[in-house]
Design an enzyme around this catalytic site. Structure first.
Site, mmCIF file in Angstrom:
data_model
loop_
_atom_site.group_PDB
_atom_site.id
_atom_site.type_symbol
_atom_site.label_atom_id
_atom_site.label_comp_id
_atom_site.label_asym_id
_atom_site.label_seq_id
_atom_site.Cartn_x
_atom_site.Cartn_y
_atom_site.Cartn_z
ATOM 1 N N ASP B 157 -8.185 56.076 11.541
ATOM 2 C CA ASP B 157 -6.968 56.818 11.218
ATOM 3 C C ASP B 157 -7.279 58.309 11.392
ATOM 4 O O ASP B 157 -8.251 58.815 10.820
ATOM 5 C CB ASP B 157 -6.588 56.497 9.763
ATOM 6 C CG ASP B 157 -5.218 57.039 9.390
ATOM 7 O OD1 ASP B 157 -4.898 58.184 9.787
ATOM 8 O OD2 ASP B 157 -4.480 56.322 8.700
ATOM 9 N N CYS B 225 7.092 63.120 21.924
ATOM 10 C CA CYS B 225 8.187 62.840 22.856
ATOM 11 C C CYS B 225 9.461 62.642 22.031
ATOM 12 O O CYS B 225 10.331 61.864 22.379
ATOM 13 C CB CYS B 225 7.871 61.654 23.757
ATOM 14 S SG CYS B 225 7.536 60.145 22.857
HETATM 15 C C1 LIG Z 1 2.353 58.768 21.284
HETATM 16 S S1 LIG Z 1 1.220 57.466 21.123
HETATM 17 C C2 LIG Z 1 -0.193 58.093 21.961
HETATM 18 C C3 LIG Z 1 -0.145 57.986 23.455
HETATM 19 C C4 LIG Z 1 -1.451 58.385 24.092
HETATM 20 N N1 LIG Z 1 -1.862 59.714 23.681
HETATM 21 C C5 LIG Z 1 -1.386 58.320 25.605
HETATM 22 O O1 LIG Z 1 -1.218 59.367 26.245
HETATM 23 O O2 LIG Z 1 -1.540 57.208 26.168
HETATM 24 C C6 LIG Z 1 0.728 57.605 19.463
HETATM 25 C C7 LIG Z 1 -0.436 56.715 19.042
HETATM 26 O O3 LIG Z 1 -0.808 57.086 17.723
HETATM 27 C C8 LIG Z 1 -1.302 55.949 17.069
HETATM 28 N N2 LIG Z 1 -1.303 56.233 15.630
HETATM 29 C C9 LIG Z 1 -0.334 56.062 14.718
HETATM 30 N N3 LIG Z 1 -0.725 56.498 13.512
HETATM 31 C C10 LIG Z 1 -1.990 56.954 13.658
HETATM 32 C C11 LIG Z 1 -2.954 57.527 12.773
HETATM 33 N N4 LIG Z 1 -2.674 57.693 11.484
HETATM 34 N N5 LIG Z 1 -4.165 57.862 13.288
HETATM 35 C C12 LIG Z 1 -4.448 57.667 14.595
HETATM 36 N N6 LIG Z 1 -3.577 57.122 15.464
HETATM 37 C C13 LIG Z 1 -2.364 56.791 15.013
HETATM 38 C C14 LIG Z 1 -0.398 54.845 17.533
HETATM 39 O O4 LIG Z 1 -1.038 53.593 17.374
HETATM 40 C C15 LIG Z 1 -0.164 55.219 18.988
HETATM 41 O O5 LIG Z 1 -1.080 54.546 19.811
#
Ligand SMILES: C[S@@+](CC[C@H](N)C(=O)[O-])C[C@H]1O[C@@H](n2cnc3c(N)ncnc32)[C@H](O)[C@@H]1O
Lengths: 155, 293
Positions: B157, B225
């Site tokens: 996380d 986004c």
């Molecule tokens: C917008 S997407 C990322 C897309 C990625 N950066 C790409 O370009 O392929 C956001 C990501 O954040 C993750 N996520 C959600 N909460 C999170 C947290 N507390 N810590 C880390 N990752 C998290 C989700 O699982 C998701 O994969």
């Protein structure tokens, strides 16, 4: 730790220098690090550096990184034409007529890298019939090809 | 009032008249693996019609292709990635990436991780985190396909990233967000202001942790986004007030953001952020944060 990798390389008559100080096994998967990664890494990583392959049920499954590395060395290789490239990445075996060039072993049972006409590694296979003989048949069995990335996604 | 109307009115207040758009498919050349013109020539020989995206160094829009762009040899060999044009912007905003220690805090499925590795030409180190374990395999496959060598993935996380006991030169916060209608047909049907507030809170928590592990002279890029100010301008205004961060100027596609949102006056630095309304690309928001000396 090197044994499965060395055994795998030997099937291609290939030798690669892998610095053991940077070779890491995590569960059944092998990775190659470098100094920069080694300085910062913690134990519980999921993936790190260059992934080389994994052991499953006593067998070694190479990564495409490792195959690319082998492709840059002296090893058993065949170069295939464009149509055969396409069929091969769709998972098909290789007919004699699709082969443009052979380097290294032509013997039945040898492993060979499959390269396209730009010398890029598409995967590997096993020779089923000596490549010196004329044949209308499948002569190389597809073991792994880059289309695997698509098959993994649909799993 | 319908949900759609509610959001349309908000966009109007922000100065944008709602229209439906379908973002064009785009690719990005992985120059760590091949010279750009070689791939472009190869794709054109396959009758794929490409147009250079004017605001990206290695990005192309795809106008026509007879087959799936995700099934060519060139794709499977990692010579290019499929990545929407606006999504290609954030990683390019760091001043210097080569040989740096970089955190990609919300990284799966790894589109921007691979782009960072490409910009770094596989030097330095990228630490890529994602909280969802099930998304890590797709990211690992992506790294393998593109022959990335400098990345470590952890199932962690981002709010606990200081457990890594590292300080970073560059941090990419491509935070989880509410998305936008241009990439999700059901968006207006399923999104509520509550979701947006919940995401905004998570984003603030992630930013708070990231600010602790950013080097004093480091750079942090924040992107979403989402079109909703709670996840964008208002969150960045909160970071200025609470995290000792400032917004640096960036030069990229998009509009300067307004410093007045829904009647609330924000810090003047907010105009250094960029808002991209759906049109040529999907909707996006991006800014660069630095520590106040
Ligand atoms: C917008 S997407 C990322 C897309 C990625 N950066 C790409 O370009 O392929 C956001 C990501 O954040 C993750 N996520 C959600 N909460 C999170 C947290 N507390 N810590 C880390 N990752 C998290 C989700 O699982 C998701 O994969």
């Amino acid at each position: 730790m090197m044994k499965p990798l060395e055994d795998f390389l030997s099937h291609f008559n290939a030798k690669i220098f892998l610095d053991e100080t940077f070779l890491v096994k995590k569960r059944n998967r092998y990775f190659l690090w470098n100094e920069a990664l080694k300085n910062v890494i913690a134990r519980n990583f999921f993936y790190a550096g260059l992934y080389l392959g994994k052991m499953r049920k006593g067998r070694f499954f190479p990564s495409f990184n490792l195959l690319k590395m082998i492709g840059k060395t002296k090893a058993n290789k065949v170069v295939v034409d464009k149509k055969t490239e396409w069929l091969f990445i769709c998972g098909r075996d290789i007919f004699k007529r699709g082969i443009k060039k052979v380097k290294g072993s032509r013997e039945k049972g040898s492993y060979v890298l499959i390269l396209n006409m730009k010398d890029e590694c598409l995967g590997y296979g096993k020779i089923l019939h000596n490549l010196n003989k004329t044949s209308e048949r499948v002569v190389i069995k597809n073991i792994l090809d880059i289309g695997d990335f698509l098959r993994r996604e649909s799993k | 009032m319908s949900n759609k109307k509610f959001f349309e009115e908000r966009y109007a207040k922000l100065g944008w008249k709602f229209k439906y758009v379908k973002p064009k498919q785009a690719i990005r050349i992985n120059t760590m693996n091949i010279a750009e013109e070689k791939v472009v020539n190869r794709l054109e020989a396959l009758k794929i019609k490409l147009e250079k995206v004017p605001f990206l160094e290695h990005g192309y829009w795809v106008h026509h292709s007879e087959f799936s762009l995700g099934a060519t040899s060139e794709y499977l060999l990692g010579l290019y990635s499929i990545q929407e044009a606006a999504a290609q912007i954030p990683a390019t905003l760091f001043t210097e990436l080569k040989n740096k220690v970089v955190l990609d805090a919300c990284a799966a499925p790894g589109g921007k991780t691979v782009q960072l590795a490409d910009l770094m030409q596989n030097t330095g180190v990228i630490i890529a985190l994602d909280v969802k374990k099930e998304r890590l395999t797709a990211m690992a496959n992506h790294l393998e396909r593109c022959h990335v060598k400098n990345t470590i993935i952890y199932n962690l996380d981002a709010r606990h990233a200081s457990k890594l006991k590292l300080k970073f030169d560059c941090i990419l916060l491509d935070v989880p967000c509410s998305g936008n209608f241009s990439t999700d047909k059901q968006w207006f049907r399923k999104r509520t202001i509550k979701d947006i507030e919940r995401n905004a809170k998570l984003q603030r928590e992630i930013m708070t942790e990231a600010a602790k592990i950013l080097k004093d002279d480091g750079e942090m890029i924040y992107s979403t986004c989402s079109l909703e100010p709670e996840e964008n301008e208002l969150n960045i205004n909160w970071a200025i007030e609470n995290l000792n961060l400032k917004v640096a100027k960036i030069d990229c596609y998009g509009e300067n953001t307004s410093t007045k949102i829904f009647g609330k006056q924000l810090d003047n630095q907010i105009e250094n952020c960029r808002r991209i309304w759906p049109g040529k690309t999907q909707g996006f928001f991006v800014c660069k944060l630095k520590k106040v000396a």
